[in-house]
Write an enzyme that holds these catalytic residues in place. Sequence first.
Site, PDB file in Angstrom:
ATOM      1  CB  CYS A  78      42.206  61.021  57.307  1.00 39.11           C
ATOM      2  SG  CYS A  78      42.290  59.832  58.686  1.00 39.11           S
ATOM      3  CG  HIS A 181      40.946  57.617  54.330  1.00 39.40           C
ATOM      4  ND1 HIS A 181      42.137  58.237  54.012  1.00 39.40           N
ATOM      5  CD2 HIS A 181      41.043  57.234  55.626  1.00 39.40           C
ATOM      6  CE1 HIS A 181      42.933  58.225  55.076  1.00 39.40           C
ATOM      7  NE2 HIS A 181      42.290  57.624  56.064  1.00 39.40           N
ATOM      8  CD  GLU A 183      41.864  58.714  50.419  1.00 38.92           C
ATOM      9  OE1 GLU A 183      42.693  58.456  51.317  1.00 38.92           O
ATOM     10  OE2 GLU A 183      40.939  59.538  50.563  1.00 38.92           O
TER      11      GLU A 183
END
Length: 201
Positions: A78, A181, A183
């Site tokens: 990001c 992202h 994750e």
Amino acid sequence: MIAIIDYGAGNLFSVKNALTYLGLPYQITNDLEEIRRADSYILPGVGAFPFAMKMLRQTNLIEEIKKQVVEKPLLGICLGMQMLFEESYEFERCSGLSLIPGKVDRWDAGGLKIPHMGWNQLSVKQPENPLLKGLQEGDSVYFVHSYMAYPKPEHLAAFCEYGVQVPALVSKGNVYGAQFHPEKSGEVGLQILRNFGGLTK
């Protein structure tokens, strides 16, 4: 061992949880000796570019990171991806890490709402890119950002459509950047992190 670089402006814990889930060894650190011993690096980031670069400079790690990534993989996530570029125009002109040529600036999304927030599909430009192993054209990942990078074509691995072609995954040598992202991107994102873990010697 993956070093998650802790400089006070990164979303450390969601990255930590994803690496724990995958069973990848990691350490959250801003210690110079631990940075030198690490096998690869993740640079997360949230907030504004000038503040994040100021916080990173205060760690006195920038030159060491640049030295290490000549031979070791680095993944910026990001804002961490945007910091890999030469400069940003978020609020003010601010120098980045200059690991990937290009700048970060606003874009005209053709009337679509900015920030670009939510799930969007990947269009693959470099299917041979190691971070894209096991992914399919059109796989979706999760974005939250108000500025975008402007890389050279040879450094663009994947993009999404949001008014224009928005760079989603970039790379140059051992340096990788994900605007989204991983994750927070379900199994697709976990596969990308798994692939990154596979680059660690």
